[in-house]
Design a protein around this motif. Structure first.
Motif, PDB file in Angstrom:
ATOM      1  N   ASP A 207       0.819  -1.220   0.000  1.00 48.17           N
ATOM      2  CA  ASP A 207       0.000   0.000   0.000  1.00 48.17           C
ATOM      3  C   ASP A 207       0.849   1.264   0.000  1.00 48.17           C
TER       4      ASP A 207
ATOM      5  N   GLU B 218       0.646   3.903  -2.879  1.00 43.48           N
ATOM      6  CA  GLU B 218      -0.800   3.697  -2.999  1.00 43.48           C
ATOM      7  C   GLU B 218      -1.081   2.206  -2.924  1.00 43.48           C
ATOM      8  N   ARG B 219      -2.367   1.890  -2.874  1.00 44.70           N
ATOM      9  CA  ARG B 219      -2.747   0.493  -2.704  1.00 44.70           C
ATOM     10  C   ARG B 219      -2.639  -0.347  -3.980  1.00 44.70           C
TER      11      ARG B 219
ATOM     12  N   TRP C 219      -9.832  -3.952  -0.716  1.00 43.75           N
ATOM     13  CA  TRP C 219      -9.472  -2.626  -1.234  1.00 43.75           C
ATOM     14  C   TRP C 219     -10.226  -2.250  -2.511  1.00 43.75           C
TER      15      TRP C 219
END
Ligand code: ATP
Ligand code: MG
Length: 651
Positions: free
Chosen positions: A335, A338-339, A367
């Motif tokens: 993550d 970012e994820r 997510w």
């Protein structure tokens, strides 16, 4: 437990490898199984010949239950097999590792580069007085020097003990002292989710109580200020960089100790598992090649594990390098920034084979589907999983959203103790069923037995046992033969008991049902945690679930469920009812959870496995058991609080 196993959740949907996949596959017929069925020792001996031996063995396997020796009298060196022989055969310029740093820096390391650095590190270890037969502790982040350090130990015949870089100083101290390691290789720090984990400071705290450690080597990674102790601590870039790139590999016996590694501690106190040289390398190389259907000239292979776990040992370092593969190593968390870091990394390097854990897959489901959808994952040809049972729903999500509905998913069952994959598909030859690890690999003896140790037949369910020695089997628990004999061989006469429950369906497919310690007894019926969890995960709102049996006056045990919802789904009383009915619909009224608690996270080990024993303590309002291997102690405390506060709905 048979009654709980009949026809549950067995997905009718199966997956046949495409013609395109088969066309290039290493194995599309049962010939390997046939060879192994004919003579399994001869089969393994043929696989061992894929390695380079300084001296050949006299006996393939010597088995004095419960101790096995493989390739008796054979001599070889693991680092020679992973490096020198590839360079000698002209592959020096092939990339061994494509390393992706968490902050976004990267390195590309060829087989020749790796050989040079391993020789330098081996010479530095020699200079620091490390000898054949010594133990070296390794406590690092996922930098290339971690693999170098492991291979350098193997080169000089010192056993390594890698301790996962997320462990506390007390865990490091205990492991160093248990192994009586003479040196520690570490880093100044590691990048994790954008911040620095102060590895050296944690190591210093441990080393204050580790009398056996005479020297450390410290890799500079984060370049923040750290303390260096005169005479004990040496910078890698000084001590290693100045060494010669020539270092003769030690001639090791097939049965010499290669490493000690502690299990992840899901069920209790970790065990120091010992692995030796010849059999281990034979089986990791074989399984890496055939389970991942490896084409080392063209594949870009990525295993997302950490080298602190056996998966990193066998399928980031030894298997891939023995096979001259090109692997991605990623330093950080999925993550950061970012994820979608995994998906951007697959696209960046054109990854073709991808191996990760169910815990990660369920997190990605939570997510949201849009994250993988943003990236071009079309390079992928095959995807794999290891670590826990994979719920059919998660398998299908993985296959669709990551594998583009075209990649075979290889679910691989194995343990720190087994050293290498034991149950898995051969992807070109096996029709897959989502959620099933399919069949024992060629040359591996697996069975399912009842309480009395009698085979249950097909179909049937019970305890998973291994029925014959295998090359990469553990050679014991470090300095605790009694615990070895009792833990693995003390339950069913003549058989290795793995601690897991399993069933075999009418087609002979194996379904792993989780730890037998976790199996619930409700109104006289055995119910596996895995199946109830899979029923919950089957509901569109649910990303992850853990269930445990809680003592109950009327039913003996009642099922308490802990559920994490997918992104954007609101918890409600109606949803609780819906989930309970969903389980009833899929399994039957007997498996209906008595309580459902929504929680953002589940308590997991540092390797990402759900720790049900702690949830059981929560549900029964008992003091928490051993929490040292828990990744985030705060999570279980907050679940406990919520459990007490909300008194989850029961009937
Ligand atoms: P400890 O033995 O200290 O409690 P651990 O068993 O979690 O720790 P590992 O050796 O890392 O330590 O994990 C092996 C276990 O992981 C297996 O016994 C099994 O329970 C589970 N496991 C691994 N792969 C799979 C899989 N593909 N399907 C089902 N379970 C799996
Ligand atoms: Mg275990």
């Amino acid at each position: 437990m048979a009654e709980a196993l009949e026809g549950l959740l067995v997905e009718s949907r199966s997956f046949v490898p495409s013609a395109a996949f088969k066309k290039q596959s290493l194995c599309i017929s049962p010939f390997l199984y046939d060879e192994a069925d004919y003579d399994s020792q001869q089969f393994w001996s043929d696989q061992a010949l894929e390695l380079d031996w300084f001296e050949e063995w006299t006996d393939i396997c010597e088995w004095e239950l419960p101790y096995a020796k493989w390739f008796v009298g054979g001599k070889l060196n693991v680092s020679y097999n992973c490096l020198d022989r590839h360079v000698a055969s002209g592959l020096g310029d092939r990339v061994a590792y494509l390393w992706e740093g968490e902050p976004g820096d990267s390195r590309s390391i060829t087989y020749k580069d790796l050989l040079d650095e391993v020789c330098r590190c081996a010479n530095a270890l020699h200079e620091l007085g490390v000898k054949k037969g010594d133990r070296v502790a390794i406590y690092m982040g996922m930098v290339p020097e971690l693999a170098v350090a492991m291979l350098a130990c193997a080169r000089i015949g010192a056993a390594h003990s890698v301790v996962f870089g997320g462990f506390t100083s007390a865990s490091l101290r205990d492991r160093v002292n248990d192994a009586e390691a003479v040196a520690l290789i570490t880093c100044d720090g590691a990048w994790r989710r954008g911040s620095i984990v102060d590895l050296k400071a944690i190591a210093d705290e441990a080393l204050a109580n580790c009398p056996s450690i005479a020297n450390t080597l410290v890799v500079r990674r984060t370049a923040h200020d750290i303390a260096m102790k005169d005479g004990r601590d040496h910078w890698w870039h000084e001590k290693v960089a100045s060494q010669s790139t020539q270092c003769e590999p030690a001639v090791m016996d097939a049965e010499d100790l290669l490493f000690i590694l502690y299990t992840s501690g899901t069920t209790g106190k970790p065990k120091g598992i010992m692995h030796t040289t010849g059999g281990y390398l034979t089986q990791v190389a074989f399984t890496h090649k055939y389970v991942f259907d490896l084409h080392p000239e063209t594949d870009v292979y990525w295993c997302t594990a950490d080298c602190g776990w056996v998966t990193g040992h066998s399928y980031i370092v030894y298997g891939p390098l023995a096979n001259a593969a090109t692997s991605v190593i990623y330093e950080g968390t999925p993550d950061f920034p970012e994820r979608d870091r995994f998906w951007s990394t697959i696209a960046k390097y054109g990854v073709t084979k991808f191996y990760t854990a169910p815990t990660a897959i369920r997190t990605f489901m939570k997510w949201g589907d849009d994250l993988p959808a943003k990236h071009d994952l079309s390079s992928l040809l095959l995807i794999g999983t290891v670590g826990e049972p994979i719920n059919p729903e998660a398998w299908i999500w993985y296959q669709e959203h990551i594998g583009g509905s075209k990649c075979p998913v290889v679910d691989t069952w194995w343990q720190t103790e087994t050293g290498a994959i034991m149950i898995s598909a051969l992807p070109g030859a096996t029709t897959l069923k989502p959620g099933s690890a399919t069949f024992p690999l060629p040359g591996i003896g697996v069975d399912i037995v009842d309480e009395a140790g009698q085979p249950v037949g097909t179909p049937g369910g019970g305890f998973l046992v291994l029925t014959q020695p295998w090359p990469s089997m553990l050679r014991g628990i470090w300095r605790d033969p009694e615990r070895y004999e009792k833990t693995y061989w003390g339950t069913y006469e003549g058989k290795y008991f793995a601690g897991d429950g399993a069933k075999r369906d009418e087609d002979g497919y194996y379904w792993l049902l989780g730890r037998v310690d976790d199996i619930m007894l409700v109104s006289g019926h055995n119910i596996s945690t895995t199946e109830v969890e899979s029923a919950l995960v089957d509901h569109h709102a649910v990303a992850e679930a853990a269930v445990v049996g809680k003592k109950d006056d009327t039913t003996g045990e009642a099922i308490a469920a802990f559920v994490t919802l997918r992104n954007g789904i609101e918890a409600s009383a109606a949803l609780v009812e819906d989930l309970r009915s969903h389980v009833v619909k899929l399994i039957g009224p007997i498996a209906k959870p008595k309580s459902v608690l929504f929680t953002d996270e589940l308590p997991k080990t540092r390797s990402g496995k759900i720790m049900r024993r702690l949830l059981r303590d929560v549900a029964e309002d008992k003091a928490l058991g051993d929490t040292t291997t828990l990744a985030d102690p705060g999570i279980v405390a907050s679940i406990k609080q919520r459990y007490l506060d909300t008194a989850p709905a029961e009937d």
